[in-house]
Design a protein around this motif. Structure first.
Motif, PDB file in Angstrom:
ATOM      1  N   ASP A  45     -23.505  41.632 -23.726  1.00 46.58           N
ATOM      2  CA  ASP A  45     -22.731  42.792 -24.177  1.00 46.58           C
ATOM      3  C   ASP A  45     -21.235  42.504 -24.200  1.00 46.58           C
ATOM      4  O   ASP A  45     -20.490  43.130 -24.945  1.00 46.58           O
ATOM      5  CB  ASP A  45     -22.996  43.984 -23.248  1.00 46.58           C
ATOM      6  CG  ASP A  45     -24.442  44.399 -23.255  1.00 46.58           C
ATOM      7  OD1 ASP A  45     -24.918  44.826 -24.325  1.00 46.58           O
ATOM      8  OD2 ASP A  45     -25.108  44.277 -22.205  1.00 46.58           O
ATOM      9  N   ILE A  46     -20.791  41.574 -23.344  1.00 48.99           N
ATOM     10  CA  ILE A  46     -19.370  41.257 -23.239  1.00 48.99           C
ATOM     11  C   ILE A  46     -19.197  39.777 -22.929  1.00 48.99           C
ATOM     12  O   ILE A  46     -19.993  39.185 -22.210  1.00 48.99           O
ATOM     13  CB  ILE A  46     -18.672  42.132 -22.163  1.00 48.99           C
ATOM     14  CG1 ILE A  46     -17.160  41.869 -22.131  1.00 48.99           C
ATOM     15  CG2 ILE A  46     -19.316  41.951 -20.800  1.00 48.99           C
ATOM     16  CD1 ILE A  46     -16.380  42.858 -21.286  1.00 48.99           C
ATOM     17  N   GLN A  85     -10.412  40.775 -32.364  1.00 49.52           N
ATOM     18  CA  GLN A  85     -11.072  42.036 -32.725  1.00 49.52           C
ATOM     19  C   GLN A  85     -12.086  41.803 -33.850  1.00 49.52           C
ATOM     20  O   GLN A  85     -13.194  42.353 -33.817  1.00 49.52           O
ATOM     21  CB  GLN A  85     -10.034  43.079 -33.168  1.00 49.52           C
ATOM     22  CG  GLN A  85      -9.203  43.610 -32.027  1.00 49.52           C
ATOM     23  CD  GLN A  85      -8.055  44.485 -32.506  1.00 49.52           C
ATOM     24  OE1 GLN A  85      -7.430  44.215 -33.531  1.00 49.52           O
ATOM     25  NE2 GLN A  85      -7.773  45.528 -31.747  1.00 49.52           N
ATOM     26  N   ALA A  88     -15.125  40.036 -32.379  1.00 47.38           N
ATOM     27  CA  ALA A  88     -15.940  40.977 -31.604  1.00 47.38           C
ATOM     28  C   ALA A  88     -16.793  41.841 -32.531  1.00 47.38           C
ATOM     29  O   ALA A  88     -17.991  42.035 -32.298  1.00 47.38           O
ATOM     30  CB  ALA A  88     -15.049  41.850 -30.728  1.00 47.38           C
ATOM     31  N   LYS A  89     -16.181  42.322 -33.586  1.00 53.81           N
ATOM     32  CA  LYS A  89     -16.903  43.172 -34.542  1.00 53.81           C
ATOM     33  C   LYS A  89     -17.980  42.377 -35.270  1.00 53.81           C
ATOM     34  O   LYS A  89     -19.116  42.832 -35.421  1.00 53.81           O
ATOM     35  CB  LYS A  89     -15.915  43.776 -35.536  1.00 53.81           C
ATOM     36  CG  LYS A  89     -16.543  44.734 -36.515  1.00 53.81           C
ATOM     37  CD  LYS A  89     -15.498  45.361 -37.421  1.00 53.81           C
ATOM     38  CE  LYS A  89     -16.136  46.337 -38.390  1.00 53.81           C
ATOM     39  NZ  LYS A  89     -15.155  46.966 -39.269  1.00 53.81           N
ATOM     40  N   ASN A  92     -20.749  41.683 -32.784  1.00 59.11           N
ATOM     41  CA  ASN A  92     -21.203  42.852 -32.033  1.00 59.11           C
ATOM     42  C   ASN A  92     -21.192  42.602 -30.519  1.00 59.11           C
ATOM     43  O   ASN A  92     -22.184  42.811 -29.823  1.00 59.11           O
ATOM     44  CB  ASN A  92     -22.599  43.291 -32.502  1.00 59.11           C
ATOM     45  CG  ASN A  92     -22.955  44.672 -31.997  1.00 59.11           C
ATOM     46  OD1 ASN A  92     -22.099  45.544 -31.885  1.00 59.11           O
ATOM     47  ND2 ASN A  92     -24.221  44.876 -31.673  1.00 59.11           N
ATOM     48  N   ALA A  94     -18.345  42.830 -27.016  1.00 62.57           N
ATOM     49  CA  ALA A  94     -17.018  43.113 -26.461  1.00 62.57           C
ATOM     50  C   ALA A  94     -16.444  41.802 -25.920  1.00 62.57           C
ATOM     51  O   ALA A  94     -17.192  40.913 -25.499  1.00 62.57           O
ATOM     52  CB  ALA A  94     -17.111  44.155 -25.362  1.00 62.57           C
ATOM     53  N   LEU A 121      -9.057  44.126 -23.348  1.00 63.66           N
ATOM     54  CA  LEU A 121     -10.483  44.396 -23.526  1.00 63.66           C
ATOM     55  C   LEU A 121     -10.686  44.887 -24.946  1.00 63.66           C
ATOM     56  O   LEU A 121     -10.140  45.910 -25.349  1.00 63.66           O
ATOM     57  CB  LEU A 121     -10.988  45.434 -22.523  1.00 63.66           C
ATOM     58  CG  LEU A 121     -12.446  45.830 -22.688  1.00 63.66           C
ATOM     59  CD1 LEU A 121     -13.364  44.623 -22.543  1.00 63.66           C
ATOM     60  CD2 LEU A 121     -12.826  46.908 -21.682  1.00 63.66           C
ATOM     61  N   ILE A 122     -11.461  44.135 -25.698  1.00 61.65           N
ATOM     62  CA  ILE A 122     -11.735  44.464 -27.110  1.00 61.65           C
ATOM     63  C   ILE A 122     -13.171  44.952 -27.205  1.00 61.65           C
ATOM     64  O   ILE A 122     -14.109  44.219 -26.866  1.00 61.65           O
ATOM     65  CB  ILE A 122     -11.515  43.223 -27.997  1.00 61.65           C
ATOM     66  CG1 ILE A 122     -10.073  42.742 -27.863  1.00 61.65           C
ATOM     67  CG2 ILE A 122     -11.875  43.526 -29.435  1.00 61.65           C
ATOM     68  CD1 ILE A 122      -9.818  41.388 -28.455  1.00 61.65           C
ATOM     69  N   ASP A 123     -13.337  46.178 -27.656  1.00 60.64           N
ATOM     70  CA  ASP A 123     -14.668  46.748 -27.796  1.00 60.64           C
ATOM     71  C   ASP A 123     -15.323  46.184 -29.041  1.00 60.64           C
ATOM     72  O   ASP A 123     -14.670  45.767 -29.979  1.00 60.64           O
ATOM     73  CB  ASP A 123     -14.585  48.267 -27.877  1.00 60.64           C
ATOM     74  CG  ASP A 123     -15.890  48.952 -27.573  1.00 60.64           C
ATOM     75  OD1 ASP A 123     -16.896  48.264 -27.296  1.00 60.64           O
ATOM     76  OD2 ASP A 123     -15.928  50.196 -27.609  1.00 60.64           O
ATOM     77  N   LYS A 124     -16.640  46.212 -29.041  1.00 62.64           N
ATOM     78  CA  LYS A 124     -17.364  45.715 -30.203  1.00 62.64           C
ATOM     79  C   LYS A 124     -17.381  46.766 -31.267  1.00 62.64           C
ATOM     80  O   LYS A 124     -17.472  46.594 -32.386  1.00 62.64           O
ATOM     81  CB  LYS A 124     -18.775  45.283 -29.858  1.00 62.64           C
ATOM     82  CG  LYS A 124     -19.577  46.265 -29.047  1.00 62.64           C
ATOM     83  CD  LYS A 124     -20.923  45.645 -28.713  1.00 62.64           C
ATOM     84  CE  LYS A 124     -21.616  46.412 -27.608  1.00 62.64           C
ATOM     85  NZ  LYS A 124     -22.887  45.890 -27.290  1.00 62.64           N
TER      86      LYS A 124
END
Length: 124
Positions: A45-46, A85, A88-89, A92, A94, A121-124
Motif C-alpha cells: 500500500d505504501i 506524485q 504513485a498514481k 497505485n 502511496a 507523504l504522497i497518496d496514491k
C-alpha cells in the motif's frame, strides 16, 4: 469492546533501502519508478524511501550533506515531488518521499537560503 478482525484493514508496507551510491536525481527517480512498480505488484500500500533519497548523502555527514545539496534542493512543489506524485498514481501506491527542500528566511531584511531534510507523504 474489542474490534473484530474483519473490521480492520491490513496495511502492507514496502521499505526501500539503498546505499545512496548514485547522487543524481534522475537516476534516483528511475529507481523510485522501478521500486514503486515492484512494491505495487507485491500488493504493498505504501513505499517508504530512505532519508535524503533524492540526492543521497554523498559520503558526507548529515549536516554537511543537507547543506551541500543547496544547489539541488527543491521547493516542496518542485519537479521531483511532482514526478513522485505521477509515479504513485501510475502504480497505485502511496510513497513516503525524502528530499532536500529549498526554503528561505528573511531576518532584518536579509534573505538566507535554507535546506530542510523533508519527508513528503504522497497518496496514491
Amino acid at each position: 469492546k474489542s474490534k473484530n478482525m474483519e473490521d480492520t484493514k491490513v496495511l502492507k508496507i514496502a521499505v526501500l533501502q539503498t546505499g545512496g551510491g548514485d547522487p543524481t536525481k534522475e537516476s534516483n527517480m528511475v529507481l523510485l519508478e522501478k521500486k514503486a512498480l515492484e512494491a505495487s505488484q507485491q500488493g504493498s500500500d505504501i513505499l517508504i524511501t530512505p532519508e535524503l533519497f533524492l540526492t543521497g548523502y554523498g559520503g558526507l555527514g548529515f549536516d554537511t550533506a543537507v547543506h551541500a545539496h543547496l544547489p539541488s534542493a527543491e521547493d516542496i512543489s518542485g519537479p521531483s515531488v511532482q514526478q513522485a506524485q505521477e509515479i504513485a498514481k501510475r502504480h497505485n501506491i502511496a510513497i513516503l518521499f525524502n528530499l532536500p527542500q529549498l526554503a528561505s528566511s528573511i531576518v532584518s531584511g536579509v534573505e538566507t537560503k535554507l535546506v530542510y531534510n523533508t519527508c513528503v507523504l504522497i497518496d496514491k
